[in-house]
Design a protein around this motif. Sequence first.
Motif, PDB file in Angstrom:
ATOM      1  N   ALA A  54       1.068  -1.485  -0.709  1.00 41.66           N
ATOM      2  CA  ALA A  54       0.127   0.229  -0.067  1.00 41.66           C
ATOM      3  C   ALA A  54       0.674   1.440  -0.270  1.00 41.66           C
ATOM      4  N   LEU A  55       1.906   1.159   0.993  1.00 35.97           N
ATOM      5  CA  LEU A  55       3.364   2.732   0.490  1.00 35.97           C
ATOM      6  C   LEU A  55       3.444   2.698  -0.496  1.00 35.97           C
ATOM      7  N   LYS A  56       4.130   1.922  -1.177  1.00 36.10           N
ATOM      8  CA  LYS A  56       4.202   1.477  -2.196  1.00 36.10           C
ATOM      9  C   LYS A  56       3.250   2.165  -3.526  1.00 36.10           C
ATOM     10  N   THR A  57       1.990   1.859  -3.160  1.00 39.01           N
ATOM     11  CA  THR A  57       1.081   2.854  -4.261  1.00 39.01           C
ATOM     12  C   THR A  57       1.533   3.697  -3.835  1.00 39.01           C
ATOM     13  N   GLN A  58       0.502   4.412  -2.679  1.00 42.29           N
ATOM     14  CA  GLN A  58       0.783   5.386  -2.667  1.00 42.29           C
ATOM     15  C   GLN A  58       1.717   6.533  -2.683  1.00 42.29           C
ATOM     16  N   LEU A  59       3.484   5.642  -2.812  1.00 39.84           N
ATOM     17  CA  LEU A  59       4.157   6.717  -3.225  1.00 39.84           C
ATOM     18  C   LEU A  59       4.012   6.373  -4.514  1.00 39.84           C
ATOM     19  N   LYS A  60       3.604   5.814  -5.359  1.00 43.55           N
ATOM     20  CA  LYS A  60       3.612   5.945  -7.154  1.00 43.55           C
ATOM     21  C   LYS A  60       3.006   7.290  -7.166  1.00 43.55           C
ATOM     22  N   THR A  61       1.635   7.162  -6.553  1.00 39.81           N
ATOM     23  CA  THR A  61       0.193   7.789  -7.143  1.00 39.81           C
ATOM     24  C   THR A  61       1.043   9.527  -6.711  1.00 39.81           C
ATOM     25  N   THR A  62       1.584   9.350  -5.151  1.00 39.28           N
ATOM     26  CA  THR A  62       2.398  10.813  -5.093  1.00 39.28           C
ATOM     27  C   THR A  62       3.514  11.142  -5.948  1.00 39.28           C
ATOM     28  N   GLU A  63       4.550  10.243  -6.729  1.00 40.20           N
ATOM     29  CA  GLU A  63       5.526  10.652  -7.305  1.00 40.20           C
ATOM     30  C   GLU A  63       4.949  10.904  -8.867  1.00 40.20           C
ATOM     31  N   THR A  64       3.751  10.309  -9.375  1.00 39.50           N
ATOM     32  CA  THR A  64       2.730  10.720 -10.813  1.00 39.50           C
ATOM     33  C   THR A  64       2.302  11.910 -10.622  1.00 39.50           C
ATOM     34  N   ARG A  65       1.826  12.589  -9.546  1.00 43.84           N
ATOM     35  CA  ARG A  65       1.152  13.855  -9.047  1.00 43.84           C
ATOM     36  C   ARG A  65       2.463  15.410  -8.936  1.00 43.84           C
ATOM     37  N   LEU A  66       3.135  14.309  -8.475  1.00 45.47           N
ATOM     38  CA  LEU A  66       4.207  15.742  -8.140  1.00 45.47           C
ATOM     39  C   LEU A  66       5.057  15.694  -9.640  1.00 45.47           C
ATOM     40  N   ALA A  67       5.026  14.651 -10.544  1.00 47.88           N
ATOM     41  CA  ALA A  67       5.454  14.894 -12.204  1.00 47.88           C
ATOM     42  C   ALA A  67       4.537  16.144 -12.743  1.00 47.88           C
ATOM     43  N   GLN A  68       2.955  15.343 -12.480  1.00 47.46           N
ATOM     44  CA  GLN A  68       2.194  16.261 -12.940  1.00 47.46           C
ATOM     45  C   GLN A  68       2.099  17.843 -12.650  1.00 47.46           C
ATOM     46  N   LEU A  69       2.629  18.197 -11.446  1.00 48.50           N
ATOM     47  CA  LEU A  69       2.822  19.565 -10.813  1.00 48.50           C
ATOM     48  C   LEU A  69       3.397  20.161 -11.132  1.00 48.50           C
ATOM     49  N   GLN A  70       4.630  18.996 -11.488  1.00 44.91           N
ATOM     50  CA  GLN A  70       6.474  19.850 -12.059  1.00 44.91           C
ATOM     51  C   GLN A  70       5.927  19.867 -13.567  1.00 44.91           C
ATOM     52  N   LYS A  71       5.466  19.086 -14.536  1.00 48.34           N
ATOM     53  CA  LYS A  71       4.928  19.968 -15.625  1.00 48.34           C
ATOM     54  C   LYS A  71       4.219  20.910 -15.865  1.00 48.34           C
ATOM     55  N   VAL A  72       2.680  21.446 -14.220  1.00 47.26           N
ATOM     56  CA  VAL A  72       2.069  22.349 -14.972  1.00 47.26           C
ATOM     57  C   VAL A  72       2.334  23.787 -14.849  1.00 47.26           C
TER      58      VAL A  72
END
Length: 424
Positions: free
Chosen positions: A148-166
Amino acid sequence: MVCVIVVRIVVFVFENSIYNDVWMVPVMILLLKVLHMHITPSMPFKSTGPLIEIKTAEVSLLSTRPTCLLLLCCVVKMEPSGSNRITQATNNNDVPPTSSGPPSDEFQQFKGTTEYQIMILQRMVQEVRNSSRVGKEQIETMSKDFDALKTQLKTTETRLAQLQKVVAVQTDNNTKLKRETTEKDNAIKTKVDGLTRDINDLKASVQTITQNLAEIERNRGSSTGGGSSSANIPENLTQMLEALERQLGMYDVRIAEMDLRFQVLETTSYNGCLVWRIRDYERRKEDAKRGRTLSLYSQPFYTSRYGYKMCTRIYLNGDGMGKGTHISLFFVVMKGEYDALLPWPFRQKVTLMLLDQGPDRRHLSDTFRPDPSSSSFKRPTSDMNIASGCPLFVSHTVVDNSTYVKEDTIFLRIVVDTGDLENF
């Protein structure tokens, strides 16, 4: 003695085995049972010491594996009761007598004690199994939590990448906007400089013509007579002078317009945020009370370079329900050049703020979402729609003699949410 040797050999094999301890313990118990079954029918035993003897060698050998400690209690010191008689019979080449009667009390006591120790071992084995099962369940739970922590980490990394693109897109837009604004400013400055030079040239020409006209007037006064051609010269010069003055006036108007546009461009915002500075607050408020200037308009601002065009309208002496007691502040949607590309009606959240200039920064704000059915937020057909906002924005008693007014100046901030708008 034979029992001790056998147990030591089995323990050595067990200590060097690759099998699980939990399964080896019952095997050891079974071997001990078989060993006792083969020894007890052939000779009676008596206990010459405690039934369970833990020796230093066994402790040092078995301490390396926790489960092996369970076998320490199986090292039994036994000695046959008729050893002297058996030795004498052997020396005399006689056959040692065999016991065909019922087992003695000592043997029964030894048997009961052994069974009791076996029961304890079985109980300990069961406890080890239970502990192993609980450990496996804990490991499975920890594994699920880790997944579950790995999944949450992946989700956070994805959101962080999207924010960096924005952020990168916004940075690029801001850079383009600054470059375009700088280019326009330079072009306007160039035009203003050119117009200023033209005006200076015109002024010099007018001054020269004026001097020539004055000289002609002096010559005319000193002259006793003149022809029709000399009479027409002043009239022509006057016409030229009037034409030059009209042209000079037109240049003055154009310079004023260019200066106004230059000031507007300097303060224009393209990120949906406007900071409006209103000077001479008391004088403007008094003008509003006397009916000279009821309201003031801010400079236009935009949600983006090609977004909605908006402005703000303020009544320093109030409007409607707030007249005479409050400052009324309204939001206005204006007609823009790129309205055809934008969604209508206007639906963006609007925040109106009066900024506190003191150290506490207790800003006053009011937020509203536009009513899609209101005509104030439909696509404008004229220069601007009807203003909509807060007639009771802030009371005069709150503003007067407070940190909201400093050096006879107030600051207003208008923020339009641009998060869900398309960037062209």
